[in-house]
Scaffold this active site. Structure first.
Site, PDB file in Angstrom:
ATOM      1  N   TRP A 146      49.297 -11.066 110.825  1.00 27.78           N
ATOM      2  CA  TRP A 146      48.653 -10.510 112.025  1.00 27.78           C
ATOM      3  C   TRP A 146      49.692  -9.916 112.964  1.00 27.78           C
ATOM      4  O   TRP A 146      49.480  -8.859 113.554  1.00 27.78           O
ATOM      5  CB  TRP A 146      47.885 -11.606 112.770  1.00 27.78           C
ATOM      6  CG  TRP A 146      46.536 -11.941 112.213  1.00 27.78           C
ATOM      7  CD1 TRP A 146      45.777 -11.197 111.356  1.00 27.78           C
ATOM      8  CD2 TRP A 146      45.748 -13.112 112.517  1.00 27.78           C
ATOM      9  NE1 TRP A 146      44.593 -11.826 111.083  1.00 27.78           N
ATOM     10  CE2 TRP A 146      44.536 -13.004 111.797  1.00 27.78           C
ATOM     11  CE3 TRP A 146      45.952 -14.229 113.324  1.00 27.78           C
ATOM     12  CZ2 TRP A 146      43.539 -13.979 111.864  1.00 27.78           C
ATOM     13  CZ3 TRP A 146      44.976 -15.196 113.393  1.00 27.78           C
ATOM     14  CH2 TRP A 146      43.781 -15.071 112.656  1.00 27.78           C
TER      15      TRP A 146
ATOM     16  N   THR B 217      38.693 -13.106 104.741  1.00 29.27           N
ATOM     17  CA  THR B 217      38.066 -11.791 104.890  1.00 29.27           C
ATOM     18  C   THR B 217      38.356 -11.149 106.251  1.00 29.27           C
ATOM     19  O   THR B 217      37.756 -10.125 106.579  1.00 29.27           O
ATOM     20  CB  THR B 217      36.536 -11.910 104.702  1.00 29.27           C
ATOM     21  OG1 THR B 217      36.010 -12.828 105.676  1.00 29.27           O
ATOM     22  CG2 THR B 217      36.194 -12.398 103.306  1.00 29.27           C
ATOM     23  N   ASP B 218      39.267 -11.713 107.019  1.00 30.17           N
ATOM     24  CA  ASP B 218      39.572 -11.178 108.338  1.00 30.17           C
ATOM     25  C   ASP B 218      40.072  -9.736 108.240  1.00 30.17           C
ATOM     26  O   ASP B 218      40.976  -9.426 107.437  1.00 30.17           O
ATOM     27  CB  ASP B 218      40.641 -12.046 109.004  1.00 30.17           C
ATOM     28  CG  ASP B 218      41.038 -11.529 110.360  1.00 30.17           C
ATOM     29  OD1 ASP B 218      40.276 -11.760 111.309  1.00 30.17           O
ATOM     30  OD2 ASP B 218      42.098 -10.873 110.461  1.00 30.17           O
ATOM     31  N   VAL B 219      39.510  -8.864 109.045  1.00 32.17           N
ATOM     32  CA  VAL B 219      39.854  -7.442 108.994  1.00 32.17           C
ATOM     33  C   VAL B 219      41.324  -7.224 109.322  1.00 32.17           C
ATOM     34  O   VAL B 219      42.008  -6.415 108.685  1.00 32.17           O
ATOM     35  CB  VAL B 219      38.958  -6.633 109.950  1.00 32.17           C
ATOM     36  CG1 VAL B 219      39.410  -5.185 110.026  1.00 32.17           C
ATOM     37  CG2 VAL B 219      37.499  -6.704 109.512  1.00 32.17           C
TER      38      VAL B 219
END
Length: 308
Positions: free
Chosen positions: A304, A262-264
């Site tokens: 990322w 769920t990392d933004v």
């Protein structure tokens, strides 16, 4: 690849051979991008930082040799006298750059994956840069909860410069991350004075007390040799939720299946790579991740990297 033995070190430096697919420039660029980082500096393509070995601080300078190895030089007469500590420093560098990982299987699956192939093409040779120290990894995960990255780095710097130790070399001060025993003795108000929230202050002190008392350690977590058990041990800790646990499992304990789903930032990266109109749902991310089995941590790290 295994760490060097003592016969491969010389008086004031350590030579560390690199995997063929390691790109020093890309890894250096990743580190250099963290402009507010207070635990290392980069100048003229050389990295300087303090590495702790058995509570002893050593100032190291890391550079690249064209024959494809790292040159690690001890600065300011901080070369450890004990062989055990020199080997710990070698182990730390291997862990920091994940040098023992064979990445061919990841690249093979990523090059065929619609989500990953763009970032793998762009960043081939990048390693998942780790946080080898368990307390530092947990503390950074706690500090970063529900605030923007810029403010998180500000809080981290305040913590380090208030409770860490330093070495001055060539008129510059180099810092080490505060030791658990130091933070364990603090009152909540000591940390709220740095603008940490009361909850985060309590979390940090509680974690520090567990590590200082040896009730929690990286070694104990690794002996579990089981992702689910390690994840549960971490999420059972006061202040550690699934995101922080997976962040630590990914960057400190090195579980390849660690996945902060769920990392933004991860959601934004997938949205960008797939040209989606909005961020994907957890269900959509998990569907993409079926193809990344046992490489979720590297998939996350490469995605990322697309964001900056």
């Amino acid at each position: 690849m295994k760490p060097l033995n003592y016969s491969e070190t010389i008086e004031q430096q350590i030579l560390i051979p690199l995997p063929p697919d390691f790109n020093y420039e890309l890894n250096l660029d990743y580190l250099a991008n963290e402009k507010s980082e207070s635990l290392y500096t980069i100048h003229e393509k050389k990295i300087r930082r303090i590495i702790q070995a058995n509570q002893v601080d050593t100032l190291i300078e890391i550079s690249y040799h064209p024959n494809h190895f790292l040159i690690c030089i001890f600065l300011k007469n901080t070369r450890p006298t004990m062989l055990e500590n020199r080997l710990k420093i070698i182990g730390y560098i291997y862990d920091w750059f994940d040098l023992s990982r064979e990445l061919a299987p990841f690249y093979s699956l990523a090059e065929k994956d619609n989500v990953l192939k763009k970032c793998v093409s762009k960043f081939y040779g990048l390693r998942l840069i780790g946080i080898p120290d368990l307390f530092e990894a947990l503390a950074w995960g706690i500090i970063g909860q529900q605030i923007n990255l810029s403010f998180a780095y500000t809080l981290k710097r305040r913590l380090i410069e208030t409770y860490g130790e330093s070495i001055i070399f060539e008129d510059k001060k180099y810092w080490s991350f505060p030791k658990p025993a130091v933070i364990a003795r603090l009152a909540t108000s000591d940390l709220t004075n740095l603008q940490l929230s009361q909850k985060k202050s309590d979390y940090l002190i509680g974690i520090a007390q567990l590590i200082a008392s040896k009730k929690l350690s990286k070694e104990k977590l690794l002996t579990m040799d089981n992702f689910a058990a390690s994840e549960k041990t971490l999420t059972d800790l006061y202040g550690i939720g699934p995101w922080t646990a997976n962040y630590v499992l990914m960057r400190c304990l090195r579980y390849p299946e660690a996945f902060p789903v769920t990392d933004v930032g991860l959601l934004r990266a997938i949205q960008f790579s797939q040209n989606l109109e909005q961020k994907p749902t957890k269900k959509v991310v998990l569907n993409y991740a079926k193809a990344w089995k046992n490489w979720e941590s590297y998939a996350t790290f490469y995605l990322w990297r697309l964001l900056y």
